[in-house]
Design an enzyme around this catalytic site. Structure first.
Site, mmCIF file in Angstrom:
data_model
loop_
_atom_site.group_PDB
_atom_site.id
_atom_site.type_symbol
_atom_site.label_atom_id
_atom_site.label_comp_id
_atom_site.label_asym_id
_atom_site.label_seq_id
_atom_site.Cartn_x
_atom_site.Cartn_y
_atom_site.Cartn_z
ATOM 1 N N GLU A 55 9.205 4.393 7.008
ATOM 2 C CA GLU A 55 8.823 3.133 7.670
ATOM 3 C C GLU A 55 9.919 2.085 7.507
ATOM 4 O OE1 GLU A 55 4.898 1.477 6.768
ATOM 5 O OE2 GLU A 55 5.694 -0.508 7.235
ATOM 6 N N SER A 84 3.041 6.742 0.414
ATOM 7 C CA SER A 84 3.224 5.449 -0.253
ATOM 8 C C SER A 84 1.886 4.824 -0.627
ATOM 9 C CB SER A 84 4.009 4.516 0.676
ATOM 10 O OG SER A 84 4.053 3.222 0.165
ATOM 11 N N CYS A 144 -1.118 -3.718 5.692
ATOM 12 C CA CYS A 144 -2.168 -3.538 6.701
ATOM 13 C C CYS A 144 -3.574 -3.607 6.084
ATOM 14 C CB CYS A 144 -1.964 -2.208 7.417
ATOM 15 S SG CYS A 144 -2.448 -0.815 6.416
HETATM 16 FE FE1 SF4 Z 1 -1.300 1.960 10.115
HETATM 17 FE FE2 SF4 Z 1 -2.742 3.339 8.396
HETATM 18 FE FE3 SF4 Z 1 -0.153 2.909 7.901
HETATM 19 FE FE4 SF4 Z 1 -1.939 0.932 7.759
HETATM 20 S S1 SF4 Z 1 -1.850 2.754 6.433
HETATM 21 S S2 SF4 Z 1 0.051 0.829 8.763
HETATM 22 S S3 SF4 Z 1 -3.367 1.414 9.431
HETATM 23 S S4 SF4 Z 1 -1.018 4.109 9.566
#
Ligand code: SF4
Length: 317
Positions: free
Chosen positions: A136, A234, A205
């Site tokens: 990411e 993570s 998130c």
């Molecule tokens: Fe998206 Fe799930 Fe990653 Fe949060 S944990 S950014 S909702 S994929």
């Protein structure tokens, strides 16, 4: 007839809620499944679609081929980009090679990409709070030209980072960080740069935040905490850390086979949760394994109810 007494010792299991799949993971998995349905096998997937061994193995069984780089994909087969997002150069290359590509980047990661782009357009230097090497982070840094984004991984980094223009900086964050650790890093940045532009809305998130809140409640009441998730996930690793700090002996395991019953010696209460990429069936597997050795009493501990759903790309809807 007198009732049969169980020879198994009692054990209370506290199930953290919410746990397991988030809307972004659910969408990413559906994109791979539907792409296989629509285009036939094989469908290539650049990087693990989500960081979970069981999910990846199941999709392999359906006809997905996982690769790390686009050049490993033949140009005549569709490729899916993982939920973590990709640098802009990857989609540009796919276009150049006229490949069919499906972007399973979680919309909440895309939101961070948009935010970073907005700061860049406004001429700000961008600080990305995150972990080096995580896909990411690679994807978010790759939205902008080299040098536009500086990675800050710790409070120490925040204290020593030297911006070109301290009055013109902004920060964004990886979506799956520890809420508490990130708050400390943000506080250190704000102490040095009071004018720093902050995200409109939290970048960590909803799913990460909710699972960490839920695990704190459960871990605070448990002797041992079992977190279902893979070691490269993570948000799963963060759950084990947060649970450990909340007072339980925390273990991250891929599935019931990873459970060592010796960890439960003397334990009366075991908390169980699962990272956002871990399927619920793995939680059930752990409960079944515990039930072989203990007289279980299972309690669901509700923190938040989640109703988030993300739309699929139009071509697959
Ligand atoms: Fe998206 Fe799930 Fe990653 Fe949060 S944990 S950014 S909702 S994929």
């Amino acid at each position: 007839m007198s009732p049969t007494l169980s020879s198994r010792p009692p054990l209370t299991v506290l199930l953290a809620t919410p746990r397991g799949f988030c809307a972004g993971v659910d969408r990413a998995i559906q994109i791979v499944e539907r792409a296989i349905g629509r285009f036939g096998a094989p469908v290539y997937v650049r990087h693990e679609i989500v960081h979970n061994r069981h999910v990846v193995e199941r999709l392999k069984g359906l006809g997905a081929i996982f690769v790390e780089e686009l050049e490993e994909c033949p140009p005549d087969r569709p490729v899916v980009f993982s939920a973590h997002g990709v640098p802009k150069s990857v989609s540009a290359e796919a276009k150049l090679r006229k490949m069919i590509y499906l972007d399973a980047t979680c919309p909440l990661v895309s939101k961070v990409h948009v935010e970073a782009g907005r700061h860049f357009d406004a001429g700000r230097e961008i600080v990305l709070i995150g972990h080096a090497g995580h896909p990411e982070v690679v994807g978010t840094m790759g939205q902008l030209p080299a040098g536009a984004v500086t990675l800050v991984q710790s409070v120490e980094d925040a204290r020593t980072f030297t911006p070109k223009d301290p009055a013109n900086i902004a920060f964004v964050t990886q979506t799956t960080l520890s809420v508490d650790d990130t708050a400390e890093i943000v506080a250190a940045l704000k102490a040095r740069f009071p004018e720093i532009a902050t995200p409109y809305k939290e970048d960590i998130c909803y799913a990460t935040t909710n699972r960490q809140e839920a695990v704190k409640t459960v871990a605070g009441r448990s002797d041992v905490l079992l977190v279902l998730g893979s070691a490269n996930s993570s948000n799963s690793v963060r759950l084990a850390e947060v649970g450990g700090r909340a007072g339980a002996r925390a273990y991250l395991i891929d599935d019931a086979d990873g459970l060592d019953l010796a960890w439960l010696a003397g334990a009366q209460t075991v908390g169980v949760t699962a990272g956002a990429s871990a399927p619920e069936v793995l939680v059930q597997g752990v409960i079944d394994r515990l039930a072989e050795s203990f007289e279980l009493s299972v309690e669901e501990i509700d923190a938040q109810r989640e109703t988030v759903i993300f739309k699929l790309p139009r071509v697959l809807a």
